[in-house]
Design an enzyme around this catalytic site. Structure first.
Site, mmCIF file in Angstrom:
data_model
loop_
_atom_site.group_PDB
_atom_site.id
_atom_site.type_symbol
_atom_site.label_atom_id
_atom_site.label_comp_id
_atom_site.label_asym_id
_atom_site.label_seq_id
_atom_site.Cartn_x
_atom_site.Cartn_y
_atom_site.Cartn_z
ATOM 1 N N GLY A 14 0.784 -1.239 0.000
ATOM 2 C CA GLY A 14 0.000 0.000 0.000
ATOM 3 C C GLY A 14 0.812 1.283 0.000
ATOM 4 N N SER A 15 2.053 1.243 -0.503
ATOM 5 C CA SER A 15 2.826 2.495 -0.483
ATOM 6 C C SER A 15 2.328 3.467 -1.558
ATOM 7 C CB SER A 15 4.328 2.227 -0.632
ATOM 8 O OG SER A 15 4.645 1.854 -1.942
ATOM 9 N N ASN A 16 1.857 2.961 -2.682
ATOM 10 C CA ASN A 16 1.287 3.876 -3.678
ATOM 11 C C ASN A 16 -0.046 4.448 -3.192
ATOM 12 O OD1 ASN A 16 2.840 4.241 -6.295
ATOM 13 N ND2 ASN A 16 3.053 2.040 -5.945
ATOM 14 N N LYS A 67 -15.741 -14.316 -11.028
ATOM 15 C CA LYS A 67 -15.277 -12.922 -11.097
ATOM 16 C C LYS A 67 -16.448 -11.953 -11.282
ATOM 17 C CE LYS A 67 -11.312 -12.161 -13.349
ATOM 18 N NZ LYS A 67 -10.123 -11.476 -12.883
ATOM 19 N N MET A 92 -3.256 -7.188 -7.433
ATOM 20 C CA MET A 92 -2.696 -8.247 -8.265
ATOM 21 C C MET A 92 -3.762 -9.159 -8.859
ATOM 22 S SD MET A 92 0.236 -7.355 -8.509
ATOM 23 C CE MET A 92 1.763 -6.717 -7.857
ATOM 24 N N LEU A 94 -6.485 -9.490 -12.429
ATOM 25 C CA LEU A 94 -6.956 -8.939 -13.706
ATOM 26 C C LEU A 94 -8.416 -8.531 -13.559
ATOM 27 C CD1 LEU A 94 -5.690 -11.202 -16.633
ATOM 28 C CD2 LEU A 94 -5.197 -8.783 -16.199
ATOM 29 N N HIS A 111 2.761 0.461 -12.877
ATOM 30 C CA HIS A 111 3.568 -0.740 -13.071
ATOM 31 C C HIS A 111 5.048 -0.373 -12.975
ATOM 32 C CE1 HIS A 111 4.514 -4.748 -14.414
ATOM 33 N NE2 HIS A 111 5.380 -4.227 -15.281
HETATM 34 C C1 GAR Z 1 4.319 -1.359 -6.981
HETATM 35 O O1 GAR Z 1 5.695 -1.405 -7.288
HETATM 36 C C2 GAR Z 1 3.483 -1.406 -8.243
HETATM 37 O O2 GAR Z 1 4.088 -0.710 -9.301
HETATM 38 C C3 GAR Z 1 3.441 -2.885 -8.516
HETATM 39 O O3 GAR Z 1 3.241 -3.470 -7.252
HETATM 40 C C4 GAR Z 1 3.858 -2.650 -6.264
HETATM 41 C C5 GAR Z 1 2.855 -2.366 -5.191
HETATM 42 O O4 GAR Z 1 3.467 -1.685 -4.138
HETATM 43 N N1 GAR Z 1 2.394 -3.230 -9.438
HETATM 44 C C6 GAR Z 1 2.504 -4.163 -10.377
HETATM 45 O O5 GAR Z 1 3.490 -4.874 -10.493
HETATM 46 C C7 GAR Z 1 1.309 -4.298 -11.311
HETATM 47 N N2 GAR Z 1 1.598 -5.166 -12.387
HETATM 48 P P1 GAR Z 1 2.618 -0.876 -3.080
HETATM 49 O O6 GAR Z 1 1.562 -1.871 -2.552
HETATM 50 O O7 GAR Z 1 3.596 -0.496 -2.021
HETATM 51 O O8 GAR Z 1 1.986 0.297 -3.780
#
Ligand code: GAR
Length: 202
Positions: A14-16, A67, A92, A94, A111
């Site tokens: 969840g950092s984003n 789904k 994660m 689709l 991504h």
């Molecule tokens: C991030 O690096 C994001 O870009 C990646 O998962 C991580 C989630 O980190 N997403 C993918 O690989 C999508 N294909 P976060 O939970 O700390 O945001």
């Protein structure tokens, strides 16, 4: 100001989400995170949402026959909150037609690679194994494929000699945290226009 209403979907750290939620607290932010949807009960991102006081719901896909039913349940949450934009942030899974058809051009993803290179899992490791000198991150609109929708913005990150998956991921993540809130701001400023595969930034 009427702020754009966002839902963030996550599966893990969840950092984003945190970067977007922080940016939304900026007094002149044009968006606000109304809810978090998570498919994993143990995701640290759920706690982060609670720390921001943002309603977060664990919706377990295993409790639904398919789904379609799972996404219909999610849609009920989104509609109650009049969500205008969905931000996938380490979600994660689709997306299927239920969400894609309800929110056309209104779902973004981030991504950790310069798409179309290295889609899917472990993008940073894929980039290191391939031996590229430049990688980075991409924010894009979501379609039915894996990390395949129209690109909104990209930021390059140089690969350094001796980089490991951890060091490269850390430097890319720093850029992700800037790029994603920027893209969301552009969306709600009405600056993003999708023309086929191209996103025009007005
Ligand atoms: C991030 O690096 C994001 O870009 C990646 O998962 C991580 C989630 O980190 N997403 C993918 O690989 C999508 N294909 P976060 O939970 O700390 O945001």
């Amino acid at each position: 100001m009427n702020k754009g209403r966002i839902a963030v979907f996550l599966s893990g750290r969840g950092s984003n989400f945190t970067a977007i939620a922080r940016a939304s607290r900026n007094p002149d932010a044009n968006f606000s995170v109304r809810l978090v949807i998570c498919d994993r009960q143990d995701a640290p991102g759920l706690k982060k949402a609670a720390n921001f006081g943002i309603p977060a719901y664990h919706i377990n896909p295993r409790q639904f026959p398919d789904k379609t039913a799972y996404e219909a349940e999610i849609c009920a949450y989104l509609q109650r909150e009049n969500i205008e934009l969905i931000c996938l942030a380490g979600y994660m899974r689709l997306l299927g037609p239920v969400l894609l058809d309800k929110y056309p051009g209104r779902i973004m993803n981030i991504h950790p690679a310069l798409l179309p290179s290295f889609p899917g899992l472990d993008a940073q490791e894929q980039a290191l194994r391939y031996g590229v000198k430049i990688s980075g991150c991409t924010v894009h609109f979501v379609d039915a494929g894996i990390d395949s929708g129209p690109v909104i913005a990209q930021k390059a990150v140089a690969v350094r000699a001796g980089d490991t998956q951890e060091t490269l991921s850390r430097r890319i993540l720093r850029q992700e945290h800037r790029l994603y809130p920027w893209a969301v701001r552009q969306f709600f400023a009405g600056r993003l226009q999708i023309q086929g595969r191209t996103v025009i930034i007005k």
